[in-house]
Design a protein around this motif. Structure first.
Motif, mmCIF file in Angstrom:
data_model
loop_
_atom_site.group_PDB
_atom_site.id
_atom_site.type_symbol
_atom_site.label_atom_id
_atom_site.label_comp_id
_atom_site.label_asym_id
_atom_site.label_seq_id
_atom_site.Cartn_x
_atom_site.Cartn_y
_atom_site.Cartn_z
ATOM 1 N N GLU A 149 0.767 -1.027 0.036
ATOM 2 C CA GLU A 149 0.028 0.057 -0.043
ATOM 3 C C GLU A 149 0.691 1.128 0.012
ATOM 4 O OE1 GLU A 149 -0.170 2.413 2.612
ATOM 5 O OE2 GLU A 149 0.049 1.201 4.729
ATOM 6 N N ILE A 150 0.315 2.342 -0.612
ATOM 7 C CA ILE A 150 1.409 3.667 -0.929
ATOM 8 C C ILE A 150 0.223 4.685 -0.516
ATOM 9 C CG2 ILE A 150 2.602 4.950 -2.301
ATOM 10 C CD1 ILE A 150 2.944 2.552 -4.390
ATOM 11 N N ALA A 179 -5.501 -1.795 3.538
ATOM 12 C CA ALA A 179 -4.716 -3.006 3.290
ATOM 13 C C ALA A 179 -5.102 -4.108 4.368
ATOM 14 C CB ALA A 179 -3.182 -2.500 3.563
ATOM 15 N N ILE A 180 -5.478 -3.717 5.756
ATOM 16 C CA ILE A 180 -5.812 -4.686 6.580
ATOM 17 C C ILE A 180 -7.368 -5.221 6.239
ATOM 18 C CG2 ILE A 180 -6.575 -4.957 8.933
ATOM 19 C CD1 ILE A 180 -4.676 -2.531 9.654
ATOM 20 N N SER A 181 -7.951 -4.568 5.553
ATOM 21 C CA SER A 181 -9.371 -5.188 5.474
ATOM 22 C C SER A 181 -8.743 -5.999 4.073
ATOM 23 C CB SER A 181 -10.116 -4.155 4.543
ATOM 24 O OG SER A 181 -10.794 -3.329 5.846
ATOM 25 N N ILE A 182 -8.163 -5.835 3.016
ATOM 26 C CA ILE A 182 -7.620 -6.790 2.069
ATOM 27 C C ILE A 182 -7.218 -8.015 2.542
ATOM 28 C CG2 ILE A 182 -6.081 -7.069 0.005
ATOM 29 C CD1 ILE A 182 -6.393 -3.912 -0.458
ATOM 30 N N ALA A 183 -5.973 -7.840 3.413
ATOM 31 C CA ALA A 183 -5.613 -8.950 4.109
ATOM 32 C C ALA A 183 -6.615 -9.933 5.002
ATOM 33 C CB ALA A 183 -4.605 -8.635 5.295
ATOM 34 N N PRO A 213 -3.057 9.594 -2.840
ATOM 35 C CA PRO A 213 -4.306 9.329 -1.978
ATOM 36 C C PRO A 213 -4.272 7.957 -1.595
ATOM 37 C CG PRO A 213 -4.632 10.199 -4.108
ATOM 38 C CD PRO A 213 -3.057 9.941 -4.150
ATOM 39 N N GLY A 214 -3.852 6.957 -2.258
ATOM 40 C CA GLY A 214 -4.061 5.443 -1.884
ATOM 41 C C GLY A 214 -3.832 4.748 -3.137
ATOM 42 N N THR A 215 -2.892 3.787 -2.970
ATOM 43 C CA THR A 215 -2.759 2.815 -4.028
ATOM 44 C C THR A 215 -2.668 1.385 -3.163
ATOM 45 O OG1 THR A 215 -1.983 4.337 -5.624
ATOM 46 C CG2 THR A 215 -1.225 1.797 -5.963
ATOM 47 N N HIS A 216 -3.355 0.274 -3.626
ATOM 48 C CA HIS A 216 -3.401 -0.891 -3.033
ATOM 49 C C HIS A 216 -3.181 -1.914 -3.890
ATOM 50 C CE1 HIS A 216 -5.272 1.521 0.138
ATOM 51 N NE2 HIS A 216 -4.594 0.915 0.798
ATOM 52 N N SER A 217 -2.164 -2.927 -3.727
ATOM 53 C CA SER A 217 -1.842 -3.954 -4.740
ATOM 54 C C SER A 217 -1.602 -5.449 -3.860
ATOM 55 C CB SER A 217 -0.640 -3.694 -5.384
ATOM 56 O OG SER A 217 -0.567 -2.412 -6.013
ATOM 57 N N ILE A 269 2.768 -7.014 4.597
ATOM 58 C CA ILE A 269 2.416 -5.697 3.804
ATOM 59 C C ILE A 269 3.115 -4.878 3.921
ATOM 60 C CG2 ILE A 269 0.566 -3.753 3.894
ATOM 61 C CD1 ILE A 269 -1.200 -5.906 5.546
ATOM 62 N N PHE A 270 3.753 -4.333 2.717
ATOM 63 C CA PHE A 270 4.480 -3.254 2.436
ATOM 64 C C PHE A 270 3.913 -1.772 2.576
ATOM 65 C CE2 PHE A 270 7.351 -6.604 0.540
ATOM 66 C CZ PHE A 270 8.321 -6.435 1.270
ATOM 67 N N ALA A 271 4.273 -0.978 3.566
ATOM 68 C CA ALA A 271 3.596 0.320 3.641
ATOM 69 C C ALA A 271 4.454 1.458 3.248
ATOM 70 C CB ALA A 271 2.994 0.394 5.234
ATOM 71 N N ILE A 272 4.179 2.264 2.467
ATOM 72 C CA ILE A 272 4.999 3.022 1.641
ATOM 73 C C ILE A 272 4.247 4.307 1.621
ATOM 74 C CG2 ILE A 272 6.179 3.746 -0.624
ATOM 75 C CD1 ILE A 272 6.124 0.957 -1.541
ATOM 76 N N ARG A 273 5.057 5.310 2.434
ATOM 77 C CA ARG A 273 4.567 6.526 2.189
ATOM 78 C C ARG A 273 5.352 7.629 1.453
ATOM 79 N NH1 ARG A 273 1.436 4.299 3.637
ATOM 80 N NH2 ARG A 273 0.549 3.729 5.527
ATOM 81 N N GLU A 274 4.519 8.165 0.177
ATOM 82 C CA GLU A 274 5.104 8.965 -0.723
ATOM 83 C C GLU A 274 4.414 10.205 -1.127
ATOM 84 O OE1 GLU A 274 5.180 7.393 -5.171
ATOM 85 O OE2 GLU A 274 6.658 6.332 -3.864
ATOM 86 N N ASP A 275 4.893 11.337 -0.998
ATOM 87 C CA ASP A 275 4.382 12.510 -1.776
ATOM 88 C C ASP A 275 3.022 12.841 -1.145
ATOM 89 O OD1 ASP A 275 6.734 12.924 -2.888
ATOM 90 O OD2 ASP A 275 6.021 12.238 -4.579
#
Length: 233
Positions: free
Chosen positions: A129-130, A143-147, A181-185, A172-178
């Motif tokens: 998740e980003i 991301a927790i809901s996806i898991a 708003p939210g990207t989940h893979s 779960i890789f949690a990335i904080r970037e700029d």
């Protein structure tokens, strides 16, 4: 409807604008703890605040017999207690880790894929998740809901952890970037290929619209609900 907003940051302001465009009256815009007086007699509360104050905010509203739509993540160890308070006060509570229509469709797709992959041992699973650098919790509630959707179908996993998947813990890789708003893979990888499903939000408007739609739906209902109830998924 008369809508009170508890938590008035970026999301609160977008919800305010969308609610008014849909013909609702916003009767309170609170950054402080809600009370019977400052809520100004709403039909429903939409709560987007911070993890450390969400429980107290929601509890105060429910104890005043006001239904609550809550989108704050990072406090869910107390969710069962809140759901009990909603029932005791004969009102309604709806929690959404993400109110976007697209994300809730993604949740359903994720569960379908997890069911297909549950017995295919050649593939390992990983989440990513980003989000923007201002987000307080990690991993994201989405991301927790996806898991949790994967846990329902793949009994190999029974918990999540930050970073790499290990044994029965889904990574779960949690990335904080700029200002993302939210990207989940979700990735399923083998030695020869990879299957990926991904949801990318372009802005916060989809989250805000979904929260207002949930507020419209919950009017006159009693009990505890999720966004899938609103969308009939």
């Amino acid at each position: 409807m008369r809508i009170a907003l508890v938590g008035y940051g970026k999301m609160g302001k977008i919800i305010d604008e969308i609610a008014q465009k849909r013909g609702h009256e916003v009767v309170a815009r609170l950054k402080e703890t809600p009370t019977a007086e400052n809520l100004n007699h709403p039909d429903v509360v939409i709560e987007f605040s911070l993890p450390e104050v969400a429980f107290d905010n929601v509890k105060a509203c429910l104890e005043n017999n006001i239904p609550v739509i809550c989108g704050t993540t990072g406090w869910l160890e107390k969710r069962v207690e809140i759901e009990k308070i909603a029932v005791e006060n004969n009102t309604a509570f709806l929690y959404g880790s993400n109110f976007s229509l697209g994300v809730n469709l993604f949740f359903a797709l994720n569960e379908k894929l997890a069911d297909l992959m549950k017995n295919v041992v050649e593939y390992s699973c990983q989440l990513e998740e980003i989000h923007h650098i201002h987000k307080k919790d990690a991993p994201s509630g989405t991301a927790i809901s996806i898991a949790e959707g994967i846990f329902k179908h793949n009994k190999k996993f029974d918990a999540w952890k930050l970073d790499e998947t290990k044994d029965n813990q889904l990574g779960i890789f949690a990335i904080r970037e700029d200002e993302v708003p939210g990207t989940h893979s979700v990735f399923y990888r083998s030695e020869v290929d990879e299957i990926e499903i991904k949801h990318t939000a372009f802005n916060r408007n989809g989250f805000a619209l979904g929260a207002v739609v949930a507020a419209e739906w919950i009017k006159d209902k009693k009990g505890n609900f999720e966004m899938k109830d609103v969308l009939g998924l």
